[in-house]
Design a protein around this motif. Structure first.
Motif, mmCIF file in Angstrom:
data_model
loop_
_atom_site.group_PDB
_atom_site.id
_atom_site.type_symbol
_atom_site.label_atom_id
_atom_site.label_comp_id
_atom_site.label_asym_id
_atom_site.label_seq_id
_atom_site.Cartn_x
_atom_site.Cartn_y
_atom_site.Cartn_z
ATOM 1 N N MET A 1 33.930 36.395 38.186
ATOM 2 C CA MET A 1 34.069 37.528 39.107
ATOM 3 C C MET A 1 33.581 38.781 38.382
ATOM 4 O O MET A 1 33.940 39.020 37.224
ATOM 5 N N PHE B 1 44.456 37.131 44.403
ATOM 6 C CA PHE B 1 44.692 36.035 43.460
ATOM 7 C C PHE B 1 43.427 35.201 43.258
ATOM 8 O O PHE B 1 43.274 34.531 42.253
ATOM 9 N N ARG B 2 42.519 35.238 44.224
ATOM 10 C CA ARG B 2 41.259 34.520 44.031
ATOM 11 C C ARG B 2 40.380 35.238 43.013
ATOM 12 O O ARG B 2 39.483 34.618 42.423
ATOM 13 N N ARG C 1 39.118 37.190 36.916
ATOM 14 C CA ARG C 1 38.769 35.803 36.608
ATOM 15 C C ARG C 1 37.334 35.672 36.124
ATOM 16 O O ARG C 1 36.475 36.506 36.482
ATOM 17 N N PRO C 2 37.058 34.615 35.334
ATOM 18 C CA PRO C 2 35.681 34.356 34.934
ATOM 19 C C PRO C 2 34.806 34.216 36.183
ATOM 20 O O PRO C 2 35.263 33.711 37.215
ATOM 21 N N PRO D 1 45.743 39.122 52.907
ATOM 22 C CA PRO D 1 46.672 38.453 51.971
ATOM 23 C C PRO D 1 46.034 37.251 51.267
ATOM 24 O O PRO D 1 45.406 36.399 51.909
ATOM 25 N N GLY D 2 46.191 37.225 49.950
ATOM 26 C CA GLY D 2 45.693 36.111 49.145
ATOM 27 C C GLY D 2 44.400 36.414 48.431
ATOM 28 O O GLY D 2 44.050 35.733 47.463
ATOM 29 N N ASP E 1 43.812 36.755 37.903
ATOM 30 C CA ASP E 1 44.811 35.731 37.607
ATOM 31 C C ASP E 1 46.207 36.345 37.441
ATOM 32 O O ASP E 1 46.390 37.575 37.542
ATOM 33 N N GLU E 2 47.182 35.462 37.174
ATOM 34 C CA GLU E 2 48.574 35.917 37.120
ATOM 35 C C GLU E 2 48.871 36.788 35.896
ATOM 36 O O GLU E 2 49.949 37.354 35.797
ATOM 37 N N GLN E 3 47.916 36.873 34.956
ATOM 38 C CA GLN E 3 48.083 37.770 33.815
ATOM 39 C C GLN E 3 47.313 39.075 34.026
ATOM 40 O O GLN E 3 47.092 39.841 33.088
ATOM 41 N N ASP E 4 46.883 39.297 35.238
ATOM 42 C CA ASP E 4 46.147 40.509 35.630
ATOM 43 C C ASP E 4 44.797 40.632 34.950
ATOM 44 O O ASP E 4 44.314 41.746 34.673
ATOM 45 N N SER E 5 44.164 39.521 34.652
ATOM 46 C CA SER E 5 42.788 39.529 34.150
ATOM 47 C C SER E 5 41.848 39.147 35.292
ATOM 48 O O SER E 5 42.155 38.236 36.086
#
Lengths: 378, 85
Positions: free
Chosen positions: B54, B41-42, B51-52, B37-38, B45-49
């Protein structure tokens, strides 16, 4: 009686400094979260042993960590602060906002155990009702069209992003809130965050811009006096101010600072019981805004009369060649009598005074860049 | 399928190589989050992109779209493109 613990949040981890009863000897405990950016580390005054830490790394997404045993163990929040997802195909909305990090944490009202508030970068206000495990956006602010305009875009904030900070809960009324936005002004809610109003009268803005335009305002740190919740102090990008409610016009008490010092800085500290006493830590705001201690001679300034006069406090500090920067969250006080003062520098030094700023002592050197300093009892 | 985890995320999995399932990359990350769990999100992001910094590779090819289909024999490698100090 429990002793004071200094909670130090840095760019590379967190440290606790446990004080003795006299607040003269300090024991370092850390690092916690070595290598992680700790934006804010805050104790819950309603529940001894409970801590919240806003963390991120340079590369992973942000996280919010909770401890119930004063940092011996940590649990990650199930749903950290995050904006609502823009619906698929909603082209008009564009890509939705993304929380880069949680910048500010404030425990909720004493009558609402488990409630916490968080301010994020970019601007967002979030609320938790379960001790910080899950967070909901405060849509009355985050999604209000007028506020979206005032919040501006990424170019309107600090070098590492716009920040919603200084989330204040009136100790007399859980629905009465204040926030600050850098940039974006100071705002007030009287309905628990469902609606908001600007509180910017009397505040200056840079150059000759129109001070009635909310987006030009840049409060650096706003504090409410525990000894008189109708009194607020503010260190702004453009001066030091006091506001006595129900009044709505800020008075520039920084005009009473020595002319050769000025009233530019980041932190604002209020006395735990005396609403006439407050501290600032002036920075050089000349030319390109070096934002270091003026002339390399660090000093706090204290007012004992609500800002009508200020006195320099530099006993113990280096007398020359100390080019400190103290960030807005990196200076605070404890609740003791006399109050203890604590500050951390971006060069990794932690300083304390156990006599309300009369004399300062260095507690630690060579820490990473200090972002925030808070106190707790343990 | 086999998923290789980068060191900054070992605090979640404890091991470098884990097993997860999903018909798409998004499904695989959801399964990882169910197990650890968690962790999603690392990375997302919350817009389903994604993250930079990664980067996700499927059978050696970089994939940016969570809708990318996956098969049982695929190998997924998650990388963090570290930079700065």
């Amino acid at each position: 009686m429990p002793n004071v613990v200094i909670l130090v949040a840095t760019r590379k981890g967190a440290w606790f400094f446990h004080g003795d009863a006299a607040r003269q000897a300090w024991r370092a405990d850390g690092p916690h979260f070595l290598g992680q950016i700790i934006h804010h580390l805050v104790a819950d005054p309603r529940q001894p042993g409970v801590l919240l830490a806003a963390t991120s790394t340079g590369h992973l997404g942000p996280a919010l960590m909770r401890s119930g045993d004063f940092g011996r163990t940590w649990q990650e929040a199930k749903r950290p602060p995050a904006f609502d997802k823009v619906p698929e195909g909603d082209q008009a909305a564009g890509k939705g906002r993304v929380v880069n990090h949680t910048f500010w944490l404030t425990p909720g009202h004493a009558s609402q155990p488990g409630t916490w508030w968080a301010g994020t970068s970019p601007h967002g206000l979030f609320r938790s009702a379960d001790g910080g495990d899950t967070w909901e956006p405060c849509r009355g602010l985050n999604d209000d069209p007028q506020y979206r305009e005032w919040m501006g875009g990424p170019q309107d904030g600090t070098p590492d992003g716009p920040k919603l900070h200084s989330v204040i809960v009136d100790p007399r009324d859980p629905d009465h809130l204040y926030i600050g936005m850098s940039s974006g002004g100071v705002h007030e809610s009287v309905d628990g965050g469902r609606s908001w109003q600007p509180l910017i009268d009397g505040l200056a803005v840079v150059e000759d811009f129109d001070p009635t335009k909310v987006w030009f305002h840049d409060p650096h740190c706003v504090r409410l006096c525990p000894g008189n919740p109708d009194r607020l102090y503010q260190q702004n990008h453009c001066g030091i101010y006091r506001l006595d409610r129900p009044g709505t016009r800020w008075e520039r008490i920084g005009d009473h600072m020595p002319r050769d010092v000025g009233d530019i800085g980041f932190p604002m500290v209020v006395h735990p019981t005396d609403p006439d006493t407050a501290w600032v830590f002036p920075m050089d705001g000349s030319m390109v805004w070096p934002r270091v201690a003026l002339e390399g001679r660090p000093a706090a300034f204290v007012t004992r009369d609500g800002g009508r006069s200020w006195q320099r406090q530099d006993q113990g500090f280096p007398a020359s060649q100390a080019w400190w920067t103290v960030k807005r969250q990196a200076m605070t006080c404890d609740g003791r009598d006399p109050a203890g003062l604590y500050l951390g520098t971006t060069s990794g030094e932690l300083w304390a005074s156990s006599d309300e700023g009369g004399r300062w002592t260095c507690i630690a050197r060579h820490l990473p860049e200090i972002y925030a300093v808070e106190t707790a009892l343990a | 399928m086999k998923v290789l985890i980068p060191s900054p995320l070992l605090s979640y999995t404890r091991v470098r190589e884990v097993q997860a399932e999903g018909a798409t990359l998004g499904g695989l990350l959801a399964d990882l989050d169910r197990q650890y769990p968690g962790i999603r999100f690392r990375m997302v992001d919350e817009q389903d992109s994604i993250r930079p910094h990664m980067r996700i590779f499927v059978n050696g090819d970089q994939v940016m779209d969570l809708r990318h289909p996956l098969g049982a024999g695929d190998a997924v490698q998650i990388i963090q493109a570290l930079s700065g100090g």
